[in-house]
Write a protein that holds these residues in place. Structure first.
Motif, PDB file in Angstrom:
ATOM      1  N   VAL B 140     -20.659  15.201 -23.143  1.00 37.37           N
ATOM      2  CA  VAL B 140     -21.520  16.466 -22.320  1.00 37.37           C
ATOM      3  C   VAL B 140     -20.777  16.421 -21.140  1.00 37.37           C
ATOM      4  CG1 VAL B 140     -23.909  16.836 -21.024  1.00 37.37           C
ATOM      5  CG2 VAL B 140     -23.731  15.847 -23.430  1.00 37.37           C
ATOM      6  N   SER B 158     -20.279  10.988 -20.845  1.00 38.90           N
ATOM      7  CA  SER B 158     -20.654  11.954 -19.845  1.00 38.90           C
ATOM      8  C   SER B 158     -20.071  12.287 -18.727  1.00 38.90           C
ATOM      9  CB  SER B 158     -22.323  11.647 -19.530  1.00 38.90           C
ATOM     10  OG  SER B 158     -23.036  11.873 -20.668  1.00 38.90           O
ATOM     11  N   VAL B 160     -20.859  14.064 -15.474  1.00 35.15           N
ATOM     12  CA  VAL B 160     -22.200  14.746 -15.137  1.00 35.15           C
ATOM     13  C   VAL B 160     -21.717  16.107 -14.164  1.00 35.15           C
ATOM     14  CG1 VAL B 160     -24.262  14.359 -13.932  1.00 35.15           C
ATOM     15  CG2 VAL B 160     -23.296  12.824 -15.233  1.00 35.15           C
ATOM     16  N   VAL B 176     -20.087   7.028 -18.585  1.00 39.73           N
ATOM     17  CA  VAL B 176     -20.829   7.867 -17.656  1.00 39.73           C
ATOM     18  C   VAL B 176     -20.243   8.099 -16.507  1.00 39.73           C
ATOM     19  CG1 VAL B 176     -22.993   8.598 -16.654  1.00 39.73           C
ATOM     20  CG2 VAL B 176     -23.011   7.250 -18.917  1.00 39.73           C
ATOM     21  N   ALA B 179     -22.464  10.582 -12.264  1.00 40.47           N
ATOM     22  CA  ALA B 179     -23.728  10.326 -12.247  1.00 40.47           C
ATOM     23  C   ALA B 179     -24.138  10.070 -10.529  1.00 40.47           C
ATOM     24  CB  ALA B 179     -24.512   9.102 -13.160  1.00 40.47           C
ATOM     25  N   ASP B 180     -25.264  10.284 -10.134  1.00 40.12           N
ATOM     26  CA  ASP B 180     -25.726   9.985  -8.834  1.00 40.12           C
ATOM     27  C   ASP B 180     -25.411   8.758  -8.569  1.00 40.12           C
ATOM     28  OD1 ASP B 180     -26.525  12.791  -8.428  1.00 40.12           O
ATOM     29  OD2 ASP B 180     -28.687  12.518  -8.488  1.00 40.12           O
ATOM     30  N   ASP B 215     -20.134   6.213 -10.637  1.00 38.72           N
ATOM     31  CA  ASP B 215     -20.992   7.351  -9.947  1.00 38.72           C
ATOM     32  C   ASP B 215     -20.214   8.283  -8.970  1.00 38.72           C
ATOM     33  OD1 ASP B 215     -23.190   6.184 -10.817  1.00 38.72           O
ATOM     34  OD2 ASP B 215     -23.504   4.865  -9.264  1.00 38.72           O
TER      35      ASP B 215
END
Lengths: 328, 328, 328
Positions: B140, B158, B160, B176, B179-180, B215
């Motif tokens: 994604v 991911s 983001v 990931v 991400a935040d 992040d």
């Protein structure tokens, strides 16, 4: 579904005491059980809850029998027998055989007709899904993998390459099996990736927790024996070997080529260095770092105890000063 | 595919000793190599395996040559040269160009025609996938991301938002990026979320392990230099900067705004506090907590050694008592 | 979007000093802010950056006012007020209502017409998605789950079974809520899986980090109170209870049935043993292991300080020798 208490005792092959005709339709904690539910006392610290407990019956050790006024299943291992009883009431619907139309399956993959393939699943070349296996939504299975009979990938699991899973294995969401191991060599000031060509072999009856990673071997395989139980967020490096019936709690990490025996218990957050061996029946306490081989069964630890921070600071300063002390 | 041993030596630019005409068709461990395979000795602890080794040839340091009776590739850095040799036999099929029909791509995303987009992939607005990149099944990609030339997101990755990945980067499943960050401020007894608006920049030739998180920055970016290598299950907080060629083993955690130098080696499970700086060429041992800046290259540690639990308990009690000791 | 500085002060209800008419169109760090951006000074260690700062205005504590020559928003809590100001400029587009055609929704699931369901999402039987909720691409929601009003699962989130999420909750990619807890009992030399039948309850305004896991309860539920904030890669075991407004940094692990109070701060990599209780307003420092209940507010620690490895080795040897010392 309801069962007579006496029938439960008979199925489990354990003793009982009290009214065998009580109807039980499920399990619960001592604190929340109602008159048609079965509770259990495994940890004596919860004994006080027996006083107000409304359970229809309780699984209890004979030595604790006197603390509970109602009907009881008598067990030398109340937690295990409670688990066996609970399984009798497990009503989770079996996943139906068949393939969701959104699944993408390689032409030369083999999926047994009794297997369940969920939505948005991918299955790669030469992989095989055996009878009764369940591949939940969003799983990605790469090339040359096997999912054995009645095994279940709950959802969003990745099997990257050459992962062979035995029978009755459960893999929880987010787990990644068969990703490249961390193999690097420094050459002229840059890292070279060492090709990772081995596989992962998971024995029968294993359980792999959510977001746990098990890397493929560099050349040979990474291997879990039968009935190995891994909790969530664990990292297993390439070429690790874990013996049968070993259990590891959350957030443990095992570096490459470590070999862990059978019936070991590795508590949460423990770390195990690479290229070492751990004997059978070794217990490692939480957040311990194992830096060398362990040859004898027993319990092993590292770390320091919990302290109020102001006291800890003074101990910590003195730990540094131990560096100056003579070895005498 | 088979290659003459002498040709391998020539391609790698290293010496050889013995029959240059031997045919080699792959690599293996000393324990499992057969007569057409190349083994290697990098760690002297495995020297004893040379005695019964059936490999066609072995990559070995000249100082160890006497321990191996067969043909040899001679190397000052056997592990690296073995890795380079292994890469010659890497037969993984390249992913074909094109987009799987189940992929969902935003109208204003740009995908190079030579890129591979797998099943069940999503790509968001204004993102760009460059030439030769591979986006595996279930990835994604959000908005405003870039995946550089020949980079590969293996599966279920991911990105983001605002993640820019350089060339030849590999990202393993479950990772990931973007991400935040964990930005919170307490206001009138409740947490306020501090908006996270920065991005992530990943240099060329990085590798990001399975289920690792990086992040996005709060305001500026989180940055990895070129050739940074992160193992699995690592957590990189917002606005961290990691210098080129640094490698981190599994389960490390780096808190927000830490700045790590180049050519650092961070062993498994280490933690690095926020807002500190670590110089170039620093080694941190496993499960060490770095609470303050490190200005000098070298090796740093914390923790206590592994002990049998009954002995550890006594040491632990005495650690607490160190709190009472005068600083003299 | 641009706002007058004076208007920002008024919206936030805080003081200002300097030209109220300055136009501000966003936020930035002191180091990178331009003349139309708002910076902030929360950590005095960055005070030196004020000298060359080009920000249009700065959020600053009145006691630091003298160090900044330009217009200022005056705040007793500059970080929180900066966060509130930043939120005024948050321009992230809301996800549109509706369901992507690739989503697979059970017939008896209920999805509010104002919710957004992304690509490749699965939603299982009897689950409910409430008004304004956003389910990003690749999420897998199992049976009997609830996603509350205006909550957002960013992407690739798993809610396995019986997970009930309150309002305005954010769950980041890769998080797994409601997987089976790690319940095992040894019976005749093999592990029996203890059925995990409970759920997960997440209060309003919680935030759950990327790749964090929260297991379902064994019998009762695992519970997070309102406004709990979990960073990435955290592991929460079955039947854990976490009080309102508690925050945990990355890579923490909480074992089963632990009960953590409200307003606790658990730093990164900390571990909390099972079946213990932690009072309200407890701070645990990074990588500390909490092995017993904490009854009093305060700060608690374990571990040893960072040292150069050669010095650490001597301290470590002497730590082992503490085992021999008499308790006197």
């Amino acid at each position: 579904m309801s069962r007579r208490l006496g029938d439960i005792a008979e199925v489990l092959g354990i003793g009982m005491d009290g009214d065998a005709g009580i109807a039980i339709d499920g399990v619960a904690t001592l604190a929340n059980a109602g008159p048609a539910q079965l509770g259990f006392l495994a940890n004596p610290r919860y004994r006080g809850q027996l006083t107000d407990c409304r359970a229809g019956a309780v699984v209890i050790h004979p030595d604790e029998r006197e603390h509970w006024k109602g009907p009881a299943l008598l067990s030398r291992n109340p937690y295990a027998d409670f688990a066996r009883a609970a399984a009798l009431f497990d009503t989770a619907a079996a996943a139906p055989a068949g393939m969701h139309p959104s699944a993408v399956i390689a032409d030369d993959a083999v999926v047994d007709s009794s297997a369940h393939i969920g939505a948005h699943v991918s299955i790669g070349a030469r992989s095989r899904i055996e009878a009764g296996a369940v591949i939940g939504p969003g799983c990605v299975i790469g090339e040359d993998c096997v999912v054995g009979r009645d095994s279940r990938l709950v959802s969003r699991v990745s099997l990257v390459c050459r992962v062979r899973i035995g029978a009755r294995v459960i893999v929880h969401p987010g787990a990644v099996l068969g990703a490249d191991g961390f193999g690097l060599a420094m050459h002229e000031g840059r890292w070279i990736k060492v090709p990772q060509q081995g596989g992962v072999v998971i024995g029968d009856d294993c359980e792999i927790g959510a977001n746990t990673c098990i890397d493929r071997g560099a050349l040979d395989d990474t291997v879990l024996g039968e009935d190995v139980r891994l909790d969530n967020q664990i990292q297993i490096g390439h070429n690790v070997v874990i013996g049968a019936h070993t259990a590891m709690a959350g957030c443990c990490a095992v570096a490459g080529s470590a070999k862990i025996g059978s019936y070991c218990l590795i508590a949460g957050g423990a770390g195990i260095a690479g290229h070492i061996e751990i004997a059978d029946k070794v217990t490692v306490t939480a957040m311990t770092l194992v830096t060398h081989s362990i040859r004898e069964p027993g319990t092993y630890s590292s770390g320091t105890p919990l302290m109020p921070n102001n006291e800890w600071r003074r101990s910590a300063v003195n730990f540094k000063r131990l560096n100056k002390r003579r070895h005498d």
